[in-house]
Write an enzyme that holds these catalytic residues in place. Sequence first.
Site, PDB file in Angstrom:
ATOM      1  CG  ASN A 130     -33.892  37.158 -14.571  1.00 35.69           C
ATOM      2  OD1 ASN A 130     -34.290  36.511 -13.610  1.00 35.69           O
ATOM      3  ND2 ASN A 130     -32.850  36.787 -15.309  1.00 35.69           N
ATOM      4  CE  LYS A 170     -29.537  38.295 -13.734  1.00 35.26           C
ATOM      5  NZ  LYS A 170     -28.262  38.237 -14.399  1.00 35.26           N
ATOM      6  CG  HIS A 225     -30.868  33.915 -18.142  1.00 33.45           C
ATOM      7  ND1 HIS A 225     -29.572  33.991 -17.693  1.00 33.45           N
ATOM      8  CD2 HIS A 225     -31.346  35.186 -18.150  1.00 33.45           C
ATOM      9  CE1 HIS A 225     -29.284  35.261 -17.420  1.00 33.45           C
ATOM     10  NE2 HIS A 225     -30.342  36.009 -17.696  1.00 33.45           N
ATOM     11  CD  GLU A 239     -27.245  34.843 -14.862  1.00 30.03           C
ATOM     12  OE1 GLU A 239     -28.271  34.579 -14.218  1.00 30.03           O
ATOM     13  OE2 GLU A 239     -26.816  36.008 -15.009  1.00 30.03           O
ATOM     14  CD  GLU A 286     -30.868  38.486 -21.334  1.00 26.59           C
ATOM     15  OE1 GLU A 286     -31.241  39.474 -20.706  1.00 26.59           O
ATOM     16  OE2 GLU A 286     -30.609  37.405 -20.798  1.00 26.59           O
ATOM     17  N   GLY A 290     -25.028  41.880 -16.559  1.00 31.61           N
ATOM     18  CA  GLY A 290     -24.525  42.167 -15.213  1.00 31.61           C
ATOM     19  C   GLY A 290     -23.157  42.822 -15.170  1.00 31.61           C
ATOM     20  CB  SER A 314     -25.536  46.438 -18.718  1.00 35.92           C
ATOM     21  OG  SER A 314     -24.692  45.462 -18.140  1.00 35.92           O
TER      22      SER A 314
HETATM   23  C1  PEP Z   1     -30.395  39.260 -17.237  1.00 32.71           C
HETATM   24  O1  PEP Z   1     -30.140  38.665 -16.209  1.00 32.71           O
HETATM   25  O2  PEP Z   1     -31.098  38.731 -18.103  1.00 32.71           O
HETATM   26  C2  PEP Z   1     -29.830  40.598 -17.426  1.00 32.71           C
HETATM   27  C3  PEP Z   1     -30.009  41.187 -18.565  1.00 32.71           C
HETATM   28  O3  PEP Z   1     -29.139  41.125 -16.370  1.00 32.71           O
HETATM   29  P1  PEP Z   1     -28.586  42.645 -16.250  1.00 32.71           P
HETATM   30  O4  PEP Z   1     -29.718  43.569 -16.618  1.00 32.71           O
HETATM   31  O5  PEP Z   1     -28.200  42.783 -14.811  1.00 32.71           O
HETATM   32  O6  PEP Z   1     -27.443  42.782 -17.179  1.00 32.71           O
END
Ligand code: PEP
Length: 229
Positions: free
Chosen positions: A9, A11, A95, A97, A153, A159, A191
């Site tokens: 992803n 982003k 997601h 976000e 998640e 992040g 992460s």
């Molecule tokens: C994500 O944006 O879905 C995500 C898991 O980000 P990160 O791997 O940076 O934690």
Amino acid sequence: MNKIFIVGNWKMNPQTSREAIHLLSSIKTRIENTKKVEVVICPPFVYLAGIGKKKSAKIRLGSQDCFWEEKVAFTGEVSSLMLKDLGCSYVIVGHSERRKYFHESDTMINKKLKSVLGQGLRPILCIDKVSQIKKDIKGIPEKKVKKIILAYEPIWAIGTGKACSFKQAKKFNLSIKRVLGKNHPVLYGGSVSSQNALGYIKEAQFQGLLIGGASLKPKEFVKVIELMA
Ligand code: PEP
């Protein structure tokens, strides 16, 4: 044998289309063995066409979001139909976000899932609470629910560099499977790096990973893919 999904992803990255093509090439040229892995890259909407043209057969195209209606007056929105036309096979839906910053509700996410499935694309539904699943899939026939890839998640792990322990992640994986069935594909995201990637597959028994930050680092991202292979 079921394939392992490795989903990148991007982003809102990178900042120019030139950099996006460069990032794709750096990933593409490094990938060798993807026999057991389904590699999916989800760039921002504006790069989808360009990335779609330049990607190799080893990479599938995914979108980070979609709108639920197909046409008429929805300024700024992008439909599942348009995404299909651009060559997308996957769409990330819900997601955290988007839930947080754009106030996407379970009702909106439900409509998005129906739209994506209606186009024959596979949604990657992100959740951080098992209780969200039933609300998000409400009214979707069982046959279609089977096409939804779940991504667990934990918000605090996204992040932050603080990945979820394998033990805790496995607990959530099993709880999700109690709702959707023991063979339902569930990914972990939050992460992920080449240091912890294999643990989520082997110890926590996920069928793949949703990767944000590390998907922007070609060496690291391809290292994760190679570990799966
Ligand atoms: C994500 O944006 O879905 C995500 C898991 O980000 P990160 O791997 O940076 O934690």
